[in-house]
Design an enzyme around this catalytic site. Structure first.
Site, PDB file in Angstrom:
ATOM      1  N   ARG A 261      -3.441   2.130   9.668  1.00  0.00           N
ATOM      2  CA  ARG A 261      -4.104   1.796   8.407  1.00  0.00           C
ATOM      3  C   ARG A 261      -4.854   0.478   8.559  1.00  0.00           C
ATOM      4  O   ARG A 261      -4.330  -0.492   9.111  1.00  0.00           O
ATOM      5  CB  ARG A 261      -3.104   1.691   7.257  1.00  0.00           C
ATOM      6  CG  ARG A 261      -2.458   3.035   6.925  1.00  0.00           C
ATOM      7  CD  ARG A 261      -1.546   2.968   5.731  1.00  0.00           C
ATOM      8  NE  ARG A 261      -0.867   4.238   5.535  1.00  0.00           N
ATOM      9  CZ  ARG A 261       0.118   4.448   4.678  1.00  0.00           C
ATOM     10  NH1 ARG A 261       0.553   3.445   3.939  1.00  0.00           N
ATOM     11  NH2 ARG A 261       0.683   5.635   4.569  1.00  0.00           N
ATOM     12  N   ARG A 276       3.603  -4.991   6.879  1.00  0.00           N
ATOM     13  CA  ARG A 276       2.285  -4.395   6.655  1.00  0.00           C
ATOM     14  C   ARG A 276       1.454  -4.510   7.935  1.00  0.00           C
ATOM     15  O   ARG A 276       0.698  -5.449   8.138  1.00  0.00           O
ATOM     16  CB  ARG A 276       1.578  -5.089   5.484  1.00  0.00           C
ATOM     17  CG  ARG A 276       0.448  -4.287   4.864  1.00  0.00           C
ATOM     18  CD  ARG A 276      -0.116  -4.992   3.641  1.00  0.00           C
ATOM     19  NE  ARG A 276       0.859  -5.085   2.580  1.00  0.00           N
ATOM     20  CZ  ARG A 276       1.094  -4.136   1.684  1.00  0.00           C
ATOM     21  NH1 ARG A 276       0.405  -3.008   1.734  1.00  0.00           N
ATOM     22  NH2 ARG A 276       1.990  -4.297   0.728  1.00  0.00           N
ATOM     23  N   GLU A 348       9.440  -1.411  -1.026  1.00  0.00           N
ATOM     24  CA  GLU A 348       9.219   0.021  -0.822  1.00  0.00           C
ATOM     25  C   GLU A 348       9.464   0.421   0.635  1.00  0.00           C
ATOM     26  O   GLU A 348       8.976  -0.229   1.556  1.00  0.00           O
ATOM     27  CB  GLU A 348       7.790   0.388  -1.203  1.00  0.00           C
ATOM     28  CG  GLU A 348       7.453   1.859  -0.981  1.00  0.00           C
ATOM     29  CD  GLU A 348       5.969   2.106  -0.833  1.00  0.00           C
ATOM     30  OE1 GLU A 348       5.605   3.110  -0.205  1.00  0.00           O
ATOM     31  OE2 GLU A 348       5.164   1.276  -1.320  1.00  0.00           O
ATOM     32  N   SER A 351       7.869   6.711  -0.407  1.00  0.00           N
ATOM     33  CA  SER A 351       7.275   7.269  -1.618  1.00  0.00           C
ATOM     34  C   SER A 351       7.353   8.784  -1.508  1.00  0.00           C
ATOM     35  O   SER A 351       6.957   9.347  -0.484  1.00  0.00           O
ATOM     36  CB  SER A 351       5.812   6.841  -1.774  1.00  0.00           C
ATOM     37  OG  SER A 351       5.713   5.519  -2.218  1.00  0.00           O
ATOM     38  N   ARG A 390       9.778  -0.247   8.411  1.00  0.00           N
ATOM     39  CA  ARG A 390      10.452  -0.954   7.312  1.00  0.00           C
ATOM     40  C   ARG A 390      11.965  -0.759   7.378  1.00  0.00           C
ATOM     41  O   ARG A 390      12.721  -1.645   6.956  1.00  0.00           O
ATOM     42  CB  ARG A 390       9.869  -0.503   5.982  1.00  0.00           C
ATOM     43  CG  ARG A 390       8.412  -0.918   5.842  1.00  0.00           C
ATOM     44  CD  ARG A 390       7.875  -0.781   4.448  1.00  0.00           C
ATOM     45  NE  ARG A 390       6.487  -1.266   4.391  1.00  0.00           N
ATOM     46  CZ  ARG A 390       5.820  -1.528   3.272  1.00  0.00           C
ATOM     47  NH1 ARG A 390       6.402  -1.340   2.098  1.00  0.00           N
ATOM     48  NH2 ARG A 390       4.583  -1.959   3.317  1.00  0.00           N
TER      49      ARG A 390
END
Length: 426
Positions: A261, A276, A348, A351, A390
């Site tokens: 990403r 991130r 988070e 999801s 994560r």
């Protein structure tokens, strides 16, 4: 992608759904474009029918030796053959305009999704586990660097910011986490493991709605392939342009892949550490099912993702996202947030979203009901099961010891060759 027929039949309901996402009404302009499209199609059909009937009349006129009428009809047919491609071009242009406009509009939230503007309006569903008492907890990047097993400087020299080099037992821990998750989902949760492509074409990215709206968040190669931002893209597109028998549903697949990403919208956020990154590993869950079963499948998928954190004994909470914090394709999303001691908060780690037929329309993915009625669009779901990077952060921080070592969760020890603790190599 939305169905223009449903918008035409229920414009107020459509606009109410968009208003819950903070968007202005879209149905008037969509219906206006669609009316122009329908008018052009009607005009084209009249012209084509007249061309066909006039062509037949030419033969009849010649049989009756009515040369004047035959010549007039021939001229009319010739003119229609010139005019029809012009109108066909109009039709193509208006259909592309409608398609492009619909492609930019997000999915409509389900009725039970809480209204809100941003993450502060998300609703907590439950908490599982109690945070451990850790005196003066260190951040994962501090632990990793002190152990000599995470190297951000080496990564920066070769790749720049938002990359990391994992070494030794931390690298093995990342691999162990991915293997543990895949084994759990395939052996106990009924998912089929897939090793999918990491490079995909425009059509695949459009199908799961990364394109066109989020092109700036993606990495594109010089050969016009996209690096997948999540295995959701590859796994969901397994059913693109297919008509599946209903008895093959639900289809449940999982993959552990690198993900890429650009993080174009994340400037200044989580600039240190592994939270991130431009490149990270994630285990993805995707389900394809019937409309009647999709909400039940959503709850099931959430349970599968939560079980990962339960087995790792990591405290977490599950949130229902509000309308202002949901993803573009989602009808409803649950976020699982894991406790990070160094940040003294939940972050988070997964999801899980149900998308209805929104992605299926973009992919033309359908199924044939058992009652033999015409094909219907499938419903698609996706979820992180979970983000491996994560999870690595969470294990490092939650299992840190006073001496700077990191204990290995019991569930991971078989994947670590029986190792119980990560220590700095002497």
């Amino acid at each position: 992608m939305h169905d223009i027929r449903l918008i035409r039949d229920n414009p107020e309901m459509f606009d109410r759904g968009l208003a819950r996402r903070g968007l202005t009404p879209q149905s008037p302009r969509l219906i206006a474009v669609d009316e122009r499209r329908r008018e052009i199609i009607g005009r084209l059909q009249v012209m084509q029918e007249r061309r066909n009937s006039a062509s037949k009349e030419v033969g009849q006129a010649k049989a009756q030796k009515d040369e004047a009428r035959a010549e007039a009809l021939i001229a009319e047919v010739a003119q229609l053959k010139q005019d029809i491609p012009v109108v066909e071009f109009e039709q193509k242009a208006i259909e592309e305009e409608l398609h492009a406009t619909l492609a930019e509009i997000p999915n409509i939230p389900l009725e039970d999704v809480p209204d809100g503007k941003d993450e502060s309006d998300n609703v907590e569903l439950r908490r599982v586990g109690e945070p451990r008492e850790i005196h003066d907890p260190r951040a994962h990047y501090e632990l990793g660097e002190a152990l000599g097993l995470i190297d951000f400087e080496a990564a920066a020299r070769m790749s720049g910011a938002r990359f990391a080099v994992l070494k030794g037992q931390v690298a093995r821990l990342e691999r162990a986490l991915a293997s543990f998750m895949l084994d759990l989902h395939t052996s106990e949760h009924g998912y089929t493991e897939v090793a999918p492509p990491l490079l995909v074409r425009d059509e695949a990215m459009f199908g799961t709605a990364q394109l066109p709206k989020f092109a700036d968040d993606q990495f594109r190669t010089s050969f016009d392939f996209w690096l997948i931002p999540t295995a959701e893209v590859s796994l969901t597109n397994l059913v693109r342009e297919q008509i599946l028998p209903e008895e093959e549903l639900p289809l449940r697949v999982t993959a552990g892949t690198p993900c890429f990403r650009a993080e174009a919208g994340a400037a200044g956020r989580d600039t240190r550490g592994l939270i991130r990154q431009h490149q990270f590993t994630k285990v993805e869950l995707v389900s394809v099912t019937t409309p009647e079963k999709s909400l039940e499948e959503h709850e099931r998928m959430l349970g599968c993702a939560e079980e990962v954190l339960k087995r790792l004994d990591l405290p977490f909470r599950t949130m229902t996202l509000c309308t202002g914090d949901m993803g573009f394709s989602s009808q409803k999303t649950y976020d699982i947030e894991v406790w990070l001691p160094a940040q003294n908060t939940y972050r988070e780690i997964s999801s899980c979203s149900v998308c209805g037929d929104f992605q299926a329309r973009r992919m033309n993915a359908r199924y044939r009901p058992a009652d033999s009625k015409g094909p219907r669009f499938v419903h698609t779901l996706n979820g992180s099961g979970v983000a491996v990077g994560r999870a690595l952060v969470a294990v490092l921080e939650n299992y840190q010891q006073e001496d700077g070592s990191v204990a290995i969760p019991t569930a991971l020890q078989p994947y670590m060759g029986g190792l119980e603790k990560i220590e700095r190599a002497s």
